[in-house]
Design an enzyme around this catalytic site. Structure first.
Site, short mmCIF file in Angstrom:
data_model
loop_
_atom_site.label_atom_id
_atom_site.label_comp_id
_atom_site.label_asym_id
_atom_site.label_seq_id
_atom_site.Cartn_x
_atom_site.Cartn_y
_atom_site.Cartn_z
N HIS A 1 -48.73 -39.06 -65.78
CA HIS A 1 -49.59 -39.25 -66.95
C HIS A 1 -50.01 -40.71 -67.11
O HIS A 1 -50.79 -41.03 -68.03
CB HIS A 1 -48.89 -38.78 -68.22
CG HIS A 1 -48.66 -37.31 -68.27
ND1 HIS A 1 -49.67 -36.38 -68.13
CD2 HIS A 1 -47.51 -36.59 -68.40
CE1 HIS A 1 -49.15 -35.16 -68.21
NE2 HIS A 1 -47.86 -35.25 -68.35
N ASP B 1 -47.04 -29.68 -61.52
CA ASP B 1 -46.40 -29.78 -62.82
C ASP B 1 -47.08 -28.83 -63.80
O ASP B 1 -48.27 -28.55 -63.68
CB ASP B 1 -46.50 -31.22 -63.33
CG ASP B 1 -45.57 -31.53 -64.47
OD1 ASP B 1 -45.87 -31.09 -65.60
OD2 ASP B 1 -44.55 -32.21 -64.26
N HIS C 1 -47.82 -29.53 -66.76
CA HIS C 1 -48.77 -30.35 -67.50
C HIS C 1 -49.81 -30.93 -66.54
O HIS C 1 -49.48 -31.34 -65.43
CB HIS C 1 -48.05 -31.49 -68.22
CG HIS C 1 -46.94 -31.06 -69.11
ND1 HIS C 1 -45.63 -30.96 -68.67
CD2 HIS C 1 -46.94 -30.68 -70.41
CE1 HIS C 1 -44.87 -30.54 -69.68
NE2 HIS C 1 -45.64 -30.36 -70.74
N ASP D 1 -41.60 -27.86 -64.24
CA ASP D 1 -41.57 -27.27 -65.57
C ASP D 1 -42.45 -26.02 -65.68
O ASP D 1 -42.67 -25.49 -66.76
CB ASP D 1 -41.95 -28.29 -66.64
CG ASP D 1 -42.95 -29.31 -66.18
OD1 ASP D 1 -43.58 -29.10 -65.13
OD2 ASP D 1 -43.11 -30.35 -66.84
#
Length: 453
Positions: free
Chosen positions: A113, A152, A154, A241
């Site tokens: 990120h 991921d 996200h 995740d």
């Protein structure tokens, strides 16, 4: 008789005991400790196919080659960040030298990120470990084409931002639909800048997606695109995740699904990102990935509460996924004939405005990004960035980035802009990042001081 060396997978474990957002935060050292215990208990670390390494530290220069850290790299990094990025570099060096076949950097803090400009921590990330490693490989080893596959839950918005205008870096991210999860981005229309159309491919998936859908995407989209792109190096931004027990996501991927993904993808290097089911997922998923990288049998790696057939896709979701894949393949096939970008062209520059929120440090950033449109290269990038910390203003910075392979006209123009901006009272800090010559500069306008990272 010549001895044949067995396939070897390099591992680095770095739990970062001295770095934490808070003592009870999901992103904490236990994420790796359970995995390391499992690997030792199963004897995986003693197999001849596995080689463990000690990480080197990434240098300040390595970080500044990728990021504009405000005000300086030292302000946004701790030793843990330098070790995490350095672990990826260490394994990449070994792979490029042919000393190991592939590697897995099981490290924290995570990084996907962290964007090109860094004012603080967002999404648990300050420094983008994969991006730092990729730019290192391109600068030091001359690699040209790199693919980054982000798995991921996200969206890897930081990695996307860093390589948005780069036609030689393919970024593919599958993730839970941004309408349902942080950071709220990663939609199919996000396809890269005007010089790098469809080198960014986002695959937003509905909550509840299972192994079957994941592997359909790999077989019918990711692998065909990789085959045409022909990268020199493949990186797996290995977030875990998507697992069905993860507390932050809502997906249904299993350890077996991750292993089959890894076996099909065959990444040169995997770098750990998210994954917060510390006991119920990470030891099984990490071990399955390691075995798949090493070419070993992973069929018996199963979570205690999982049974075959537990998760099934609906026919409606399957049809939706097929339409999504078909649409993205059309964008890929038109990549060299389409100009795109959610911005406008003004006086020879492609412009776009960006609003970025740092959820961890509660910083709001506004960027004006301008790409020089050039007929000889992909053009240099100019970014004006201004942030507010709560109620106080933190000032404005100017960031100039010259890409690998830039023409002399763009290099000189960016250098002239840097020199001219030093006389300005508008900016607090000014940065020049010339990747074509690996020449980096920073300037503090109030102090009248220049430095080279």
């Amino acid at each position: 008789m010549r001895k044949i060396r067995c396939k070897q997978t390099g591992l680095i474990f770095f739990p970062a005991f001295d770095w934490a957002i808070s003592p009870t935060h999901p992103e904490r050292e236990e994420r790796l400790l359970y995995t390391r215990d499992q690997i030792f208990e199963e004897g995986i670390i003693d197999l001849p196919q596995i080689a463990e390494f000690t990480p080197q530290l990434a240098s300040i220069h390595d970080i500044a080659r990728t990021h504009f850290c405000v005000p300086q790299v030292e302000s946004q990094t701790t030793e843990a960040h330098l070790i995490a990025a350095g672990a990826a570099i260490t394994l990449a060096d070994q792979i490029v030298a042919g000393l190991i076949d592939n590697g897995f950097a099981l490290v924290r803090p995570p990084g996907h990120h962290a964007m090109r400009v860094v004012h603080g921590n967002r999404g648990f990330c300050n420094i983008n470990n994969e991006a730092v490693m990729v730019e290192y490989l391109r600068s030091r080893h001359g690699l040209k084409r790199v693919a980054i596959i982000d798995t991921d839950v996200h969206h890897g918005d930081g990695t996307q931002d860093i390589f948005w205008h780069d036609p030689d870096v393919l970024f593919i991210s599958f993730h839970q639909d941004g309408r349902t999860l942080y950071p709220g981005t990663g939609f199919i229309y996000e396809l890269g800048g005007p010089c790098a159309y469809a080198r960014t491919i986002n695959i937003p998936l509905p909550p509840g997606t299972t192994d079957d859908s994941l592997l359909y995407i790999v077989d019918n989209l990711i692998l065909p695109v990789l085959e045409e792109f022909r990268p020199d190096f493949i990186v797996n931004s290995a977030g875990q995740d998507n697992h069905y027990t993860d507390p932050l996501g809502s997906m249904r991927i299993t350890a077996q699904g991750y292993a089959r993904l890894t076996e099909k993808l065959r990444p040169d290097l995997a770098v750990l990102e998210g994954g917060y089911a510390i006991e119920t997922a990470l030891p099984y998923v990490n071990m399955a990935i390691i075995l798949a990288l090493a070419g070993l049998d992973y069929s018996n790696v199963r979570e205690p509460d999982f049974w075959p057939g537990r998760f099934k896709e609906t026919s409606q979701r399957t049809e939706q996924l097929k339409r999504l894949v078909d649409g993205l393949l059309k964008h890929w096939k038109n990549r060299d004939t389409t100009l795109t970008g959610r911005g406008k062209t003004v006086n020879g520059y492609y412009e776009r405005e960006k609003l970025i929120f740092y959820d961890t440090d509660y910083i709001e950033e506004h960027q004006t990004e301008k790409l020089r449109i050039c007929s000889n290269c992909t053009g240099y990038l100019s970014i004006e960035s201004e942030v507010s910390h709560g109620f106080g203003q933190a000032g404005k910075v100017l960031c100039l980035s010259v890409p690998f392979g830039a023409c002399s006209k763009c290099r000189n123009e960016a250098a002239d802009l840097y020199t001219g901006a030093k006389k300005s009272v508008v900016y607090n800090y000014i940065y020049l990042q010339d990747k074509s010559s690996d020449y980096l500069l920073g300037y503090d306008t109030k102090a009248g001081k220049e430095w080279r990272p």
